[in-house]
Write an enzyme that holds these catalytic residues in place. Structure first.
Site, PDB file in Angstrom:
ATOM      1  N   ASN A   1       0.886  -1.143  -0.090  1.00  0.00           N
ATOM      2  CA  ASN A   1      -0.005  -0.035  -0.012  1.00  0.00           C
ATOM      3  C   ASN A   1       0.948   1.268  -0.095  1.00  0.00           C
ATOM      4  O   ASN A   1       1.718   1.434   0.870  1.00  0.00           O
ATOM      5  CB  ASN A   1      -1.016  -0.013   1.197  1.00  0.00           C
ATOM      6  CG  ASN A   1      -2.088   0.685   0.927  1.00  0.00           C
ATOM      7  OD1 ASN A   1      -2.609   1.304  -0.007  1.00  0.00           O
ATOM      8  ND2 ASN A   1      -2.875   0.802   2.298  1.00  0.00           N
TER       9      ASN A   1
ATOM     10  N   TRP B   1       1.350   6.839  12.316  1.00  0.00           N
ATOM     11  CA  TRP B   1      -0.108   6.671  11.806  1.00  0.00           C
ATOM     12  C   TRP B   1      -0.402   5.583  12.205  1.00  0.00           C
ATOM     13  O   TRP B   1       0.053   4.318  11.988  1.00  0.00           O
ATOM     14  CB  TRP B   1      -0.094   7.203  10.455  1.00  0.00           C
ATOM     15  CG  TRP B   1      -1.543   6.958  10.036  1.00  0.00           C
ATOM     16  CD1 TRP B   1      -2.481   7.676  10.126  1.00  0.00           C
ATOM     17  CD2 TRP B   1      -2.030   5.769   9.317  1.00  0.00           C
ATOM     18  NE1 TRP B   1      -3.668   7.257   9.761  1.00  0.00           N
ATOM     19  CE2 TRP B   1      -3.593   5.835   9.193  1.00  0.00           C
ATOM     20  CE3 TRP B   1      -1.653   4.557   8.891  1.00  0.00           C
ATOM     21  CZ2 TRP B   1      -4.480   5.105   8.579  1.00  0.00           C
ATOM     22  CZ3 TRP B   1      -2.241   3.671   8.147  1.00  0.00           C
ATOM     23  CH2 TRP B   1      -3.826   3.736   8.010  1.00  0.00           C
TER      24      TRP B   1
ATOM     25  N   TYR C   1      -7.879   6.996  13.103  1.00  0.00           N
ATOM     26  CA  TYR C   1      -7.938   5.670  12.375  1.00  0.00           C
ATOM     27  C   TYR C   1      -8.829   4.963  12.453  1.00  0.00           C
ATOM     28  O   TYR C   1      -9.454   4.506  13.552  1.00  0.00           O
ATOM     29  CB  TYR C   1      -6.423   4.880  12.799  1.00  0.00           C
ATOM     30  CG  TYR C   1      -6.485   3.717  12.277  1.00  0.00           C
ATOM     31  CD1 TYR C   1      -6.198   3.356  10.992  1.00  0.00           C
ATOM     32  CD2 TYR C   1      -6.761   2.286  13.132  1.00  0.00           C
ATOM     33  CE1 TYR C   1      -6.529   2.061  10.423  1.00  0.00           C
ATOM     34  CE2 TYR C   1      -7.092   1.002  12.776  1.00  0.00           C
ATOM     35  CZ  TYR C   1      -6.723   0.902  11.346  1.00  0.00           C
ATOM     36  OH  TYR C   1      -6.812  -0.490  10.760  1.00  0.00           O
TER      37      TYR C   1
ATOM     38  N   ASP D   1      -6.012  -3.784   1.552  1.00  0.00           N
ATOM     39  CA  ASP D   1      -4.920  -3.637   0.604  1.00  0.00           C
ATOM     40  C   ASP D   1      -4.294  -4.920   0.487  1.00  0.00           C
ATOM     41  O   ASP D   1      -3.145  -4.984  -0.378  1.00  0.00           O
ATOM     42  CB  ASP D   1      -3.852  -2.410   1.123  1.00  0.00           C
ATOM     43  CG  ASP D   1      -3.828  -2.575   2.652  1.00  0.00           C
ATOM     44  OD1 ASP D   1      -4.692  -2.515   3.431  1.00  0.00           O
ATOM     45  OD2 ASP D   1      -2.610  -2.741   3.203  1.00  0.00           O
TER      46      ASP D   1
ATOM     47  N   GLU E   1      -8.684 -11.683   9.863  1.00  0.00           N
ATOM     48  CA  GLU E   1      -9.287 -10.273   9.612  1.00  0.00           C
ATOM     49  C   GLU E   1     -10.047 -10.277   8.455  1.00  0.00           C
ATOM     50  O   GLU E   1      -9.435 -10.883   7.487  1.00  0.00           O
ATOM     51  CB  GLU E   1      -8.132  -9.310   9.644  1.00  0.00           C
ATOM     52  CG  GLU E   1      -8.896  -7.714   9.124  1.00  0.00           C
ATOM     53  CD  GLU E   1      -7.774  -6.633   9.412  1.00  0.00           C
ATOM     54  OE1 GLU E   1      -6.662  -7.150   9.365  1.00  0.00           O
ATOM     55  OE2 GLU E   1      -8.239  -5.624   9.380  1.00  0.00           O
TER      56      GLU E   1
ATOM     57  N   ASP F   1      -7.820  -2.012  17.510  1.00  0.00           N
ATOM     58  CA  ASP F   1      -6.682  -1.588  17.043  1.00  0.00           C
ATOM     59  C   ASP F   1      -6.160  -0.340  17.363  1.00  0.00           C
ATOM     60  O   ASP F   1      -6.806   0.735  17.247  1.00  0.00           O
ATOM     61  CB  ASP F   1      -6.599  -1.588  15.261  1.00  0.00           C
ATOM     62  CG  ASP F   1      -5.357  -1.783  14.787  1.00  0.00           C
ATOM     63  OD1 ASP F   1      -4.431  -1.425  15.119  1.00  0.00           O
ATOM     64  OD2 ASP F   1      -5.370  -1.804  13.373  1.00  0.00           O
TER      65      ASP F   1
ATOM     66  N   ARG G   1     -14.241  -6.101  15.242  1.00  0.00           N
ATOM     67  CA  ARG G   1     -13.279  -5.030  15.758  1.00  0.00           C
ATOM     68  C   ARG G   1     -14.176  -3.822  15.860  1.00  0.00           C
ATOM     69  O   ARG G   1     -14.708  -3.298  14.835  1.00  0.00           O
ATOM     70  CB  ARG G   1     -12.179  -4.756  14.657  1.00  0.00           C
ATOM     71  CG  ARG G   1     -11.244  -4.012  15.100  1.00  0.00           C
ATOM     72  CD  ARG G   1     -10.215  -3.834  13.875  1.00  0.00           C
ATOM     73  NE  ARG G   1     -10.360  -2.589  13.119  1.00  0.00           N
ATOM     74  CZ  ARG G   1      -9.520  -1.996  12.534  1.00  0.00           C
ATOM     75  NH1 ARG G   1      -8.404  -2.358  12.076  1.00  0.00           N
ATOM     76  NH2 ARG G   1      -9.837  -0.874  11.804  1.00  0.00           N
TER      77      ARG G   1
ATOM     78  N   HIS H   1      -3.162   0.809  16.565  1.00  0.00           N
ATOM     79  CA  HIS H   1      -2.467   1.347  15.581  1.00  0.00           C
ATOM     80  C   HIS H   1      -1.175   2.193  15.648  1.00  0.00           C
ATOM     81  O   HIS H   1      -1.053   3.131  15.299  1.00  0.00           O
ATOM     82  CB  HIS H   1      -3.558   2.068  14.430  1.00  0.00           C
ATOM     83  CG  HIS H   1      -3.231   1.951  13.098  1.00  0.00           C
ATOM     84  ND1 HIS H   1      -2.293   2.701  12.339  1.00  0.00           N
ATOM     85  CD2 HIS H   1      -3.653   0.843  12.037  1.00  0.00           C
ATOM     86  CE1 HIS H   1      -2.291   2.176  10.962  1.00  0.00           C
ATOM     87  NE2 HIS H   1      -3.010   0.977  11.056  1.00  0.00           N
TER      88      HIS H   1
ATOM     89  N   GLU I   1       1.515  -6.851  11.526  1.00  0.00           N
ATOM     90  CA  GLU I   1       0.949  -6.539  10.231  1.00  0.00           C
ATOM     91  C   GLU I   1       2.003  -6.011   9.441  1.00  0.00           C
ATOM     92  O   GLU I   1       2.043  -6.123   8.260  1.00  0.00           O
ATOM     93  CB  GLU I   1      -0.455  -5.858  10.323  1.00  0.00           C
ATOM     94  CG  GLU I   1      -0.097  -4.635  10.649  1.00  0.00           C
ATOM     95  CD  GLU I   1      -1.699  -4.011  10.649  1.00  0.00           C
ATOM     96  OE1 GLU I   1      -2.744  -4.452  11.024  1.00  0.00           O
ATOM     97  OE2 GLU I   1      -1.709  -2.481  10.097  1.00  0.00           O
TER      98      GLU I   1
ATOM     99  N   GLU J   1      -4.508  -4.645  19.463  1.00  0.00           N
ATOM    100  CA  GLU J   1      -3.645  -4.945  18.294  1.00  0.00           C
ATOM    101  C   GLU J   1      -2.458  -3.501  18.219  1.00  0.00           C
ATOM    102  O   GLU J   1      -2.951  -2.496  18.427  1.00  0.00           O
ATOM    103  CB  GLU J   1      -4.107  -4.958  17.196  1.00  0.00           C
ATOM    104  CG  GLU J   1      -3.521  -4.995  15.637  1.00  0.00           C
ATOM    105  CD  GLU J   1      -4.523  -4.876  14.355  1.00  0.00           C
ATOM    106  OE1 GLU J   1      -5.666  -5.270  14.847  1.00  0.00           O
ATOM    107  OE2 GLU J   1      -3.944  -4.657  13.309  1.00  0.00           O
TER     108      GLU J   1
ATOM    109  N   ARG K   1       0.410 -11.251  13.542  1.00  0.00           N
ATOM    110  CA  ARG K   1      -0.629 -10.782  12.409  1.00  0.00           C
ATOM    111  C   ARG K   1       0.077 -10.777  11.104  1.00  0.00           C
ATOM    112  O   ARG K   1      -0.520 -10.242  10.034  1.00  0.00           O
ATOM    113  CB  ARG K   1      -0.887  -9.408  12.822  1.00  0.00           C
ATOM    114  CG  ARG K   1      -2.083  -9.548  13.771  1.00  0.00           C
ATOM    115  CD  ARG K   1      -2.922  -8.362  14.101  1.00  0.00           C
ATOM    116  NE  ARG K   1      -3.194  -7.446  12.952  1.00  0.00           N
ATOM    117  CZ  ARG K   1      -4.185  -7.599  12.076  1.00  0.00           C
ATOM    118  NH1 ARG K   1      -4.891  -8.574  12.312  1.00  0.00           N
ATOM    119  NH2 ARG K   1      -4.588  -6.842  11.382  1.00  0.00           N
TER     120      ARG K   1
END
Ligand code: KDG
Ligand code: MG
Length: 402
Positions: A37, A402, A159, A316, A339, A210, A147, A212, A262, A236, A283
Site C-alpha cells: 500500500n 500513523w 484511524y 490493501d 481479519e 486496533d 473489531r 494502530h 501486520e 492490536e 498478524r
C-alpha cells in the site's frame, strides 16, 4: 516443467493491486499478490527488473529452493519491498503446484485442521452510540468477532473511522493527507466504548481493537489494564513493535491479549516477541511475510510458544492474499482468527474467487490451487492511481506514528 514467462499486472478497481502471474511451459499459471500500500511501484520494479529474469527456466515445483534463491541470493535481505516480491512468487508457485496436482493448497499444507476459518469484521462509528449500533449490525450478519473503532471527541480524523458513513479505506488518492492525534483524548475515551459494548451485547461476542501503533509501552499497559473487565479478544499494535523488548513492560501491566505484526516481514521481526511469549497473536500476513513458505516457519515457531495466528486482512491485501491466508488458516493447528475487511464490489469485476463467507466463518473453497483468477482485460480498465496512507501529527505539529 519449467517457468516460461511471468508478468506483473497493476490495476486499480477502487484501490491499487499488484499481481504477479507466472506461466509454465505446460500451460498452467499461478497468481501471487505483490501489493504494498502506497509503495506499489517499487515492488513492480523489483519483480520486473530483478526477479522475473531469474525465474525463467526454473522448475516451479522447487518452491523452497526458489524462495532461498530470492532471499539469500539477493544478498540484501528482508524489508517490505523484497519480502512482498518474494511472497508473490511463492504464492504463485503454491498455486501452480495445487493446479498441477489438482488439489486445493490447504491439502498441500497438511489438510484441514478445522471446517471453517473464524473471521472478524470491522465496525466503526463517529461516536460510541454509532459504533455500538454498527457492531450490532455485524453480529446480526452472523459474525462472532467484531473489531470496534470509534471517533474520539476533539480528534478530527481517527484511524479506522470512516467519514460520511462511506466504507473505510485508509489510502487516499493523491499525496498523503495529514491527520492530527491526541493520545490523552484517546486513552480517556476508548474504555467507555467497550464498557458500552459489553453492556449492550453481553459476554459472548469477541471484541477486538486496533491501537494502530499510537501508544508508548506504559500507555499500552494502561489501556490494556482498563480494558480487562471487558475481556477483549485482543488489542492490536498498541506500540510500534520495532523495539521488541518494550512488550515486556506491557505484559507486566495487563492480561489483555496482544496482537502484533501486520508490518513485519520475517520471523526475525518477531523472534523475541514470540520466544518470550510477549504476544498472543502474530498478524504477519502471507504477502508481507515472504509468502506461504516463510509463514509456515513463523507459524510453527509461534506454535511452540502458545502464540496463534491472526492474519492481517485489510482491503490493501488483494483477493490472492486473502485466498492464500484462508488455505493457510484452515491448515495450521495454531490458527487464532482471520481479519476480514471485504473488498468493494468493483474488485470482483477483475478478480474471481472461490472463497465464501457464512455465519462468521470463511471457507477457501475446493478449487485446485488458491482458487483465484484475474481478468487481465478488465484489469486494464482500471489503471494505477497514486494513493497514500495518511501521515499523522500530534496537536503541536510533531510528526507521529500513523
Ligand atoms: O495499509 C495499511 C492498512 O492495511 C492498515 O492500516 C490496516 O491496521 C490495519 C488493520 O488492522 O487492518
Ligand atoms: Mg492493524
Amino acid at each position: 516443467m519449467k517457468i516460461e514467462k511471468a508478468n506483473v499486472i497493476v490495476t486499480c478497481p477502487g484501490r491499487n493491486f499488484v499481481t504477479l502471474k507466472i506461466y509454465t511451459d505446460e500451460g498452467v499459471y499461478g497468481l501471487g499478490d505483490a501489493t504494498l500500500n502506497g509503495r506499489e511501484k517499487s515492488v513492480v520494479s523489483y519483480l520486473e527488473d530483478h526477479v522475473i529474469p531469474c525465474l525463467i527456466g526454473r522448475d516451479p515445483a522447487n518452491i523452497e529452493d526458489i524462495w532461498q534463491y530470492l532471499y539469500k541470493g539477493a544478498y540484501w535481505r528482508r524489508g517490505p519491498v523484497t519480502m512482498s516480491a518474494i511472497a508473490a512468487v511463492d504464492m504463485a508457485l503454491w498455486d501452480i503446484k495445487g493446479k498441477v496436482l489438482d488439489t486445493p493448497v490447504y491439502n498441500l499444507l497438511g489438510g484441514k485442521s478445522r471446517q471453517g476459518v473464524m473471521v472478524y469484521a470491522h465496525a466503526n462509528g463517529s461516536d460510541i452510540e454509532e459504533t455500538v449500533d454498527e457492531v450490532g449490525r455485524y453480529l446480526d450478519k452472523g459474525y462472532r468477532a467484531v473489531r470496534a473503532q470509534c471517533g474520539i471527541p476533539g480528534v478530527e480524523s481517527v484511524y479506522g473511522v470512516s467519514k460520511n458513513k462511506e466504507s473505510y479505506e485508509p489510502a487516499k488518492k493523491g499525496l498523503p493527507p495529514e491527520d492530527t492525534w491526541s493520545t490523552e483524548k484517546y486513552l480517556n475515551h476508548i474504555p467507555k466504548l467497550f464498557e458500552q459494548l459489553r453492556d449492550t451485547y453481553g459476554d459472548d461476542p469477541h471484541f477486538l481493537h486496533d491501537c494502530h501503533h499510537r501508544l508508548t509501552p506504559i500507555e499500552a499497559g494502561r489501556v490494556g489494564k482498563e480494558l480487562e473487565p471487558f475481556h477483549l479478544f485482543w488489542i492490536e499494535d498498541c506500540t510500534p513493535a520495532e523495539l521488541q523488548e518494550s512488550f515486556r513492560i506491557i505484559r507486566q501491566h495487563t492480561t489483555t491479549p496482544l496482537a502484533v505484526g501486520e508490518v513485519f516481514n520475517s520471523i526475525w521481526d518477531a523472534q523475541l516477541l514470540i520466544s518470550e511469549m510477549l504476544i498472543d497473536y502474530i498478524r504477519t500476513s502471507i504477502v508481507r511475510g515472504g509468502g506461504i513458505s516463510h509463514m509456515k516457519k513463523i507459524a510453527s515457531f509461534a506454535e511452540i510458544y502458545h502464540v496463534k495466528t491472526g492474519f492481517h486482512g485489510a482491503t490493501d491485501l488483494s483477493p490472492v492474499t486473502m485466498a492464500a491466508a484462508l488455505h493457510f488458516d484452515l491448515s495450521v493447528n495454531n490458527f487464532g482468527i482471520q481479519e476480514r475487511m471485504p473488498h468493494q464490489e468493483i474488485v470482483s469485476d477483475v478478480f474471481s474467487t472461490a472463497y465464501s463467507f457464512d455465519s462468521g466463518f470463511m471457507y477457501p473453497g475446493d478449487e485446485p490451487g488458491l482458487g483465484v483468477d484475474i481478468d487481465e482485460e478488465k484489469a486494464k480498465k482500471y489503471p494505477y492511481e497514486r494513493a497514500y496512507l495518511p501521515v499523522n501529527r500530534k496537536e503541536d505539529g510533531t510528526l507521529f506514528n500513523w
